[in-house]
Scaffold this motif. Sequence first.
Motif, PDB file in Angstrom:
ATOM      1  N   ASN A 124       0.682  -1.367  -0.195  1.00 11.85           N
ATOM      2  CA  ASN A 124      -0.104  -0.140  -0.152  1.00 11.85           C
ATOM      3  C   ASN A 124       0.697   1.424  -0.374  1.00 11.85           C
ATOM      4  O   ASN A 124       0.404   2.375   0.689  1.00 11.85           O
ATOM      5  CB  ASN A 124      -0.541   0.440   1.478  1.00 11.85           C
ATOM      6  N   ALA A 125       2.331   1.433  -0.116  1.00 11.27           N
ATOM      7  CA  ALA A 125       3.110   2.658  -1.029  1.00 11.27           C
ATOM      8  C   ALA A 125       2.448   3.343  -1.798  1.00 11.27           C
ATOM      9  O   ALA A 125       2.225   2.931  -3.132  1.00 11.27           O
ATOM     10  CB  ALA A 125       4.523   2.169  -0.903  1.00 11.27           C
ATOM     11  N   GLU A 126       2.448   4.262  -1.377  1.00 12.04           N
ATOM     12  CA  GLU A 126       1.304   6.038  -2.261  1.00 12.04           C
ATOM     13  C   GLU A 126       2.492   6.541  -2.533  1.00 12.04           C
ATOM     14  O   GLU A 126       3.365   7.082  -1.770  1.00 12.04           O
ATOM     15  CB  GLU A 126       0.634   5.977  -1.701  1.00 12.04           C
ATOM     16  N   ILE A 127       3.275   7.236  -3.348  1.00 13.53           N
ATOM     17  CA  ILE A 127       3.834   8.639  -4.052  1.00 13.53           C
ATOM     18  C   ILE A 127       3.046   9.487  -3.686  1.00 13.53           C
ATOM     19  O   ILE A 127       1.717  10.083  -4.458  1.00 13.53           O
ATOM     20  CB  ILE A 127       4.098   8.151  -5.662  1.00 13.53           C
ATOM     21  N   LYS A 186      -1.188   5.423 -10.622  1.00 12.02           N
ATOM     22  CA  LYS A 186      -1.881   4.250 -10.342  1.00 12.02           C
ATOM     23  C   LYS A 186      -1.669   4.547  -9.069  1.00 12.02           C
ATOM     24  O   LYS A 186      -2.063   4.057  -7.926  1.00 12.02           O
ATOM     25  CB  LYS A 186      -1.594   2.753 -10.341  1.00 12.02           C
ATOM     26  N   ARG A 187      -0.683   4.776  -8.194  1.00  5.72           N
ATOM     27  CA  ARG A 187       0.159   4.865  -6.906  1.00  5.72           C
ATOM     28  C   ARG A 187      -0.405   6.232  -6.452  1.00  5.72           C
ATOM     29  O   ARG A 187       0.412   6.565  -4.766  1.00  5.72           O
ATOM     30  CB  ARG A 187       1.803   4.628  -6.988  1.00  5.72           C
ATOM     31  N   SER A 188      -1.213   7.665  -6.798  1.00  2.15           N
ATOM     32  CA  SER A 188      -0.529   8.326  -6.234  1.00  2.15           C
ATOM     33  C   SER A 188      -1.785   8.327  -4.704  1.00  2.15           C
ATOM     34  O   SER A 188      -2.960   8.417  -4.425  1.00  2.15           O
ATOM     35  CB  SER A 188      -1.752   9.154  -7.345  1.00  2.15           C
ATOM     36  N   TYR A 189      -1.333  10.003  -4.225  1.00  2.00           N
ATOM     37  CA  TYR A 189      -1.241   9.506  -2.174  1.00  2.00           C
ATOM     38  C   TYR A 189      -1.825  10.991  -2.421  1.00  2.00           C
ATOM     39  O   TYR A 189      -2.968  11.180  -1.564  1.00  2.00           O
ATOM     40  CB  TYR A 189      -0.182   9.597  -1.529  1.00  2.00           C
ATOM     41  N   THR A 190      -1.561  11.212  -3.955  1.00  7.32           N
ATOM     42  CA  THR A 190      -1.955  13.334  -3.578  1.00  7.32           C
ATOM     43  C   THR A 190      -3.379  13.691  -4.423  1.00  7.32           C
ATOM     44  O   THR A 190      -3.775  14.388  -4.529  1.00  7.32           O
ATOM     45  CB  THR A 190      -1.171  13.820  -4.196  1.00  7.32           C
ATOM     46  N   ILE A 191      -3.804  13.186  -5.766  1.00  7.76           N
ATOM     47  CA  ILE A 191      -4.955  12.982  -6.616  1.00  7.76           C
ATOM     48  C   ILE A 191      -6.544  12.749  -5.691  1.00  7.76           C
ATOM     49  O   ILE A 191      -6.645  11.585  -5.170  1.00  7.76           O
ATOM     50  CB  ILE A 191      -4.474  12.133  -7.601  1.00  7.76           C
ATOM     51  N   GLY A 192      -6.868  13.577  -6.154  1.00  8.50           N
ATOM     52  CA  GLY A 192      -8.425  13.891  -4.627  1.00  8.50           C
ATOM     53  C   GLY A 192      -8.390  14.225  -3.649  1.00  8.50           C
ATOM     54  O   GLY A 192      -9.576  14.058  -2.595  1.00  8.50           O
ATOM     55  N   LYS A 193      -7.177  14.833  -3.071  1.00 13.13           N
ATOM     56  CA  LYS A 193      -6.672  15.388  -1.544  1.00 13.13           C
ATOM     57  C   LYS A 193      -7.020  17.043  -1.279  1.00 13.13           C
ATOM     58  O   LYS A 193      -6.406  17.132  -3.115  1.00 13.13           O
ATOM     59  CB  LYS A 193      -5.651  14.741  -1.032  1.00 13.13           C
ATOM     60  N   ILE A 194      -7.806  17.580  -0.528  1.00 13.42           N
ATOM     61  CA  ILE A 194      -7.652  19.318  -0.427  1.00 13.42           C
ATOM     62  C   ILE A 194      -5.792  19.277  -0.364  1.00 13.42           C
ATOM     63  O   ILE A 194      -5.527  18.575   1.060  1.00 13.42           O
ATOM     64  CB  ILE A 194      -8.368  19.482   0.438  1.00 13.42           C
ATOM     65  N   VAL A 195      -5.017  19.931  -0.679  1.00 10.31           N
ATOM     66  CA  VAL A 195      -3.542  20.505  -0.293  1.00 10.31           C
ATOM     67  C   VAL A 195      -3.777  22.024  -0.067  1.00 10.31           C
ATOM     68  O   VAL A 195      -4.599  22.716  -0.816  1.00 10.31           O
ATOM     69  CB  VAL A 195      -2.860  19.765  -0.947  1.00 10.31           C
TER      70      VAL A 195
END
Length: 305
Positions: A151-154, A252-261
């Motif tokens: 479950n590693a994400e970037i 596919k491994r993005s931790y950022t897409i779909g987040k409020i930043v």
Amino acid sequence: MQNEILKLLKKENKLSDDTLNEIKDIDINDFYNTIKEIGKQKTDYINVSKILKDLQTTYIGKNIYAYKEVNSTNTVAKFLSMNNIENGSVIISEKQSNAKGRSGKFWESPLGGIWLSIVLNPQVEHSKLPFITLATGVAVANALEKIGIDNAEIKWPNDIYINDKKVCGILTEAIAQFNTIENVIIGVGIDANFDYEEFPEVLKEDSTTLKEELGEEVDINYLIKIFLEEFEKIGVLFTEGEFEKILKEWRKRSYTIGKIVEVKEPFNKTYDAYVIGVDKDGALVVEKIDGTLEKVISGECIIKK
């Protein structure tokens, strides 16, 4: 950089205090071979022979220089790269005493982590440099998956997260002359086997280690080996200009897409936004509160909780 190289020479008893005072005006590049020789000495935790055994790469990691302690592997890598070190060479240190991340932030680097830099001569345009960082993130995530971290994400552009906590940072630095990129240094720091309690208080809440996540220590030499293999695999896509394929793997491994930043761009430009994705050039695409779209090419992206 000169002072850091001299400190390494002194630490390895290659120079005395008197000699240091005498050579301040000498060309530091004269010590190129000595720095390489130090990197071929036996270290306590990093076993280069184990890394090289059955290493399935054509050029990445074929030359490895391992040190017990340096200020920063990126600094040593930059020094060696200025003296025509082999493309794909890897500089590893068991400990870093003054490592830096993006924006000059201090990077904690105790014994038990993986602290390495790769020297590349990629023959690439400036505009394509962001893809090296993105590709490195994919290589780290793929390597972690092979040791049981599924479950590693970037986090854009240069961090690897596990369960919402940072476990790895990547720092890419280009060495250019007359607008021509001569070398690229990719620094990778992975929090592996040291105890969670060793983190400074300011980092504990948002950081983790592989030991913490897996419940046991990892084989550092094996993990370095498979990371180098994964790095070369995705590096082939880079050299062949298959940038969309790199982006596909990264997304596919993005931790950022779909987040409020919270976006912090250069010159103190700061704002909150919703992350839509990453465009074809590797820039982060965000929607600001007023509905306008923005491309973030460089800067810091902080996930809002």
